[in-house]
Design a protein around this motif. Structure first.
Motif, PDB file in Angstrom:
ATOM      1  N   ASN A   1      22.998  35.897  18.663  1.00 23.23           N
ATOM      2  CA  ASN A   1      23.806  36.173  19.780  1.00 23.23           C
ATOM      3  C   ASN A   1      23.038  37.206  21.041  1.00 23.23           C
ATOM      4  O   ASN A   1      22.642  37.975  20.383  1.00 23.23           O
ATOM      5  N   LEU A   2      23.093  36.703  22.178  1.00 29.01           N
ATOM      6  CA  LEU A   2      22.576  37.615  23.345  1.00 29.01           C
ATOM      7  C   LEU A   2      23.713  37.976  24.302  1.00 29.01           C
ATOM      8  O   LEU A   2      24.402  36.922  24.506  1.00 29.01           O
ATOM      9  N   GLU A   3      23.522  39.333  24.569  1.00 31.39           N
ATOM     10  CA  GLU A   3      24.700  39.735  25.364  1.00 31.39           C
ATOM     11  C   GLU A   3      24.163  39.973  26.611  1.00 31.39           C
ATOM     12  O   GLU A   3      23.143  40.979  26.553  1.00 31.39           O
ATOM     13  N   ILE A   4      24.165  39.358  27.728  1.00 33.84           N
ATOM     14  CA  ILE A   4      23.572  39.710  29.057  1.00 33.84           C
ATOM     15  C   ILE A   4      24.679  40.323  30.029  1.00 33.84           C
ATOM     16  O   ILE A   4      25.412  39.478  30.670  1.00 33.84           O
ATOM     17  N   PRO A   5      24.718  41.497  30.236  1.00 31.70           N
ATOM     18  CA  PRO A   5      25.796  42.070  30.891  1.00 31.70           C
ATOM     19  C   PRO A   5      25.496  41.760  32.680  1.00 31.70           C
ATOM     20  O   PRO A   5      24.283  41.829  33.246  1.00 31.70           O
ATOM     21  N   LYS A   6      26.440  41.624  33.420  1.00 31.19           N
ATOM     22  CA  LYS A   6      26.562  41.502  34.786  1.00 31.19           C
ATOM     23  C   LYS A   6      26.368  42.844  35.397  1.00 31.19           C
ATOM     24  O   LYS A   6      26.819  43.770  35.148  1.00 31.19           O
ATOM     25  N   LYS A   7      25.846  42.629  36.773  1.00 32.27           N
ATOM     26  CA  LYS A   7      26.050  43.768  37.771  1.00 32.27           C
ATOM     27  C   LYS A   7      27.415  43.926  38.168  1.00 32.27           C
ATOM     28  O   LYS A   7      28.224  43.014  38.014  1.00 32.27           O
ATOM     29  N   GLU A   8      27.707  45.350  38.318  1.00 27.93           N
ATOM     30  CA  GLU A   8      28.999  45.499  38.724  1.00 27.93           C
ATOM     31  C   GLU A   8      29.344  44.509  40.060  1.00 27.93           C
ATOM     32  O   GLU A   8      30.568  43.996  40.014  1.00 27.93           O
ATOM     33  N   GLU A   9      28.691  44.221  40.956  1.00 26.01           N
ATOM     34  CA  GLU A   9      28.826  43.671  42.095  1.00 26.01           C
ATOM     35  C   GLU A   9      29.259  42.097  41.811  1.00 26.01           C
ATOM     36  O   GLU A   9      29.999  41.383  42.617  1.00 26.01           O
ATOM     37  N   ALA A  10      28.779  41.573  40.597  1.00 26.44           N
ATOM     38  CA  ALA A  10      29.168  40.318  40.180  1.00 26.44           C
ATOM     39  C   ALA A  10      30.451  40.214  39.351  1.00 26.44           C
ATOM     40  O   ALA A  10      30.840  39.004  39.289  1.00 26.44           O
ATOM     41  N   LYS A  11      31.038  41.095  38.940  1.00 32.13           N
ATOM     42  CA  LYS A  11      32.064  41.247  38.192  1.00 32.13           C
ATOM     43  C   LYS A  11      33.550  40.682  39.277  1.00 32.13           C
ATOM     44  O   LYS A  11      33.295  41.394  40.235  1.00 32.13           O
ATOM     45  N   ARG A  12      34.454  39.870  38.564  1.00 30.20           N
ATOM     46  CA  ARG A  12      35.285  39.694  39.495  1.00 30.20           C
ATOM     47  C   ARG A  12      36.313  40.803  39.754  1.00 30.20           C
ATOM     48  O   ARG A  12      36.833  41.584  38.633  1.00 30.20           O
ATOM     49  N   LYS A  13      36.637  40.791  40.727  1.00 29.08           N
ATOM     50  CA  LYS A  13      37.641  41.918  41.042  1.00 29.08           C
ATOM     51  C   LYS A  13      39.155  41.509  41.021  1.00 29.08           C
ATOM     52  O   LYS A  13      39.264  40.212  41.408  1.00 29.08           O
ATOM     53  N   PRO A  14      39.971  42.213  40.531  1.00 27.67           N
ATOM     54  CA  PRO A  14      41.493  42.039  40.477  1.00 27.67           C
ATOM     55  C   PRO A  14      41.764  41.634  41.624  1.00 27.67           C
ATOM     56  O   PRO A  14      41.575  42.139  42.631  1.00 27.67           O
ATOM     57  N   VAL A  15      42.977  40.919  41.599  1.00 23.37           N
ATOM     58  CA  VAL A  15      43.792  40.348  42.873  1.00 23.37           C
ATOM     59  C   VAL A  15      44.247  41.611  43.613  1.00 23.37           C
ATOM     60  O   VAL A  15      44.972  42.685  42.913  1.00 23.37           O
ATOM     61  N   LYS A  16      44.137  41.741  44.775  1.00 24.37           N
ATOM     62  CA  LYS A  16      44.553  42.715  45.579  1.00 24.37           C
ATOM     63  C   LYS A  16      45.733  42.294  46.558  1.00 24.37           C
ATOM     64  O   LYS A  16      45.408  41.444  47.274  1.00 24.37           O
ATOM     65  N   THR A  17      46.824  42.963  46.614  1.00 29.82           N
ATOM     66  CA  THR A  17      47.785  42.690  47.358  1.00 29.82           C
ATOM     67  C   THR A  17      47.902  43.417  48.739  1.00 29.82           C
ATOM     68  O   THR A  17      47.698  44.601  48.730  1.00 29.82           O
ATOM     69  N   ILE A  18      48.014  42.640  49.855  1.00 33.02           N
ATOM     70  CA  ILE A  18      47.688  43.440  50.995  1.00 33.02           C
ATOM     71  C   ILE A  18      49.084  43.356  51.489  1.00 33.02           C
ATOM     72  O   ILE A  18      49.873  42.402  51.962  1.00 33.02           O
ATOM     73  N   SER A  19      49.398  44.611  51.978  1.00 33.02           N
ATOM     74  CA  SER A  19      50.924  44.819  52.716  1.00 33.02           C
ATOM     75  C   SER A  19      50.986  44.391  54.386  1.00 33.02           C
ATOM     76  O   SER A  19      49.625  44.475  54.808  1.00 33.02           O
ATOM     77  N   ILE A  20      51.861  44.085  54.830  1.00 34.53           N
ATOM     78  CA  ILE A  20      51.710  43.449  56.172  1.00 34.53           C
ATOM     79  C   ILE A  20      52.640  44.648  56.734  1.00 34.53           C
ATOM     80  O   ILE A  20      53.620  45.040  56.625  1.00 34.53           O
ATOM     81  N   SER A  21      52.020  45.165  57.828  1.00 36.22           N
ATOM     82  CA  SER A  21      52.647  46.274  58.669  1.00 36.22           C
ATOM     83  C   SER A  21      53.400  45.646  59.669  1.00 36.22           C
ATOM     84  O   SER A  21      53.388  44.759  60.455  1.00 36.22           O
TER      85      SER A  21
END
Length: 146
Positions: A126-146
């Motif tokens: 088994n080889l574990e190859i960690p991803k860089k922080e910028e390659a990790k998927r970000k959670p869905v962000k809700t954008i409010s409408i003003s």
């Protein structure tokens, strides 16, 4: 690219559509095995945190593997030989066994190459190859409408 390839005088290998299409950033093209052994099969798993390479290699020991990283090329290879002796009073028989393989993988520039970990347990490398922080998927962000 389903082409036949021949490496170092060994039998031709055929790459699959899956290898070419889905794993083109990670899966390498430098793979070979000696005539009397088989090329160990691998699973490549991608999670949000890492890539995992799982190589089926039963009957081996962790000392049998050599893992190298050269820039973005990760190579796993092994060369093993064994001798079995069957001796009686008038005859000695020797049986030699030689096995070797090489699997190489291109790593994307989105991994933390200096943090790769490897372990061998129950016939699986088994080889574990960690991803860089910028390659990790970000959670869905809700954008409010003003």
């Amino acid at each position: 690219m389903n082409s036949l390839m021949k490496r170092n005088g060994f039998a031709p290998m055929r790459s699959s559509f899956f290898d070419d299409f889905l794993m083109r950033d990670l899966f390498g093209r430098d793979n070979w095995t000696s005539e009397d052994s088989t090329l160990p099969k691998v699973n490549i798993v991608e999670t949000n945190e890492e890539f995992r390479v799982e190589m089926a290699a039963p009957g081996m020991k962790k000392e049998d593997f050599h893992i190298e990283l050269d820039n973005d090329m990760l190579t796993i290879h092994s060369e093993m030989s064994s001798e079995n002796f069957d001796e009686d009073s008038t005859f000695t028989r020797k049986e030699f066994s030689y096995q070797s393989f090489k699997r190489s993988f291109y790593l994307p520039n989105t991994v933390e190459a200096d943090k790769i970990k490897a372990r061998y347990r129950d016939g699986i490398l088994n080889l574990e190859i960690p991803k860089k922080e910028e390659a990790k998927r970000k959670p869905v962000k809700t954008i409010s409408i003003s």
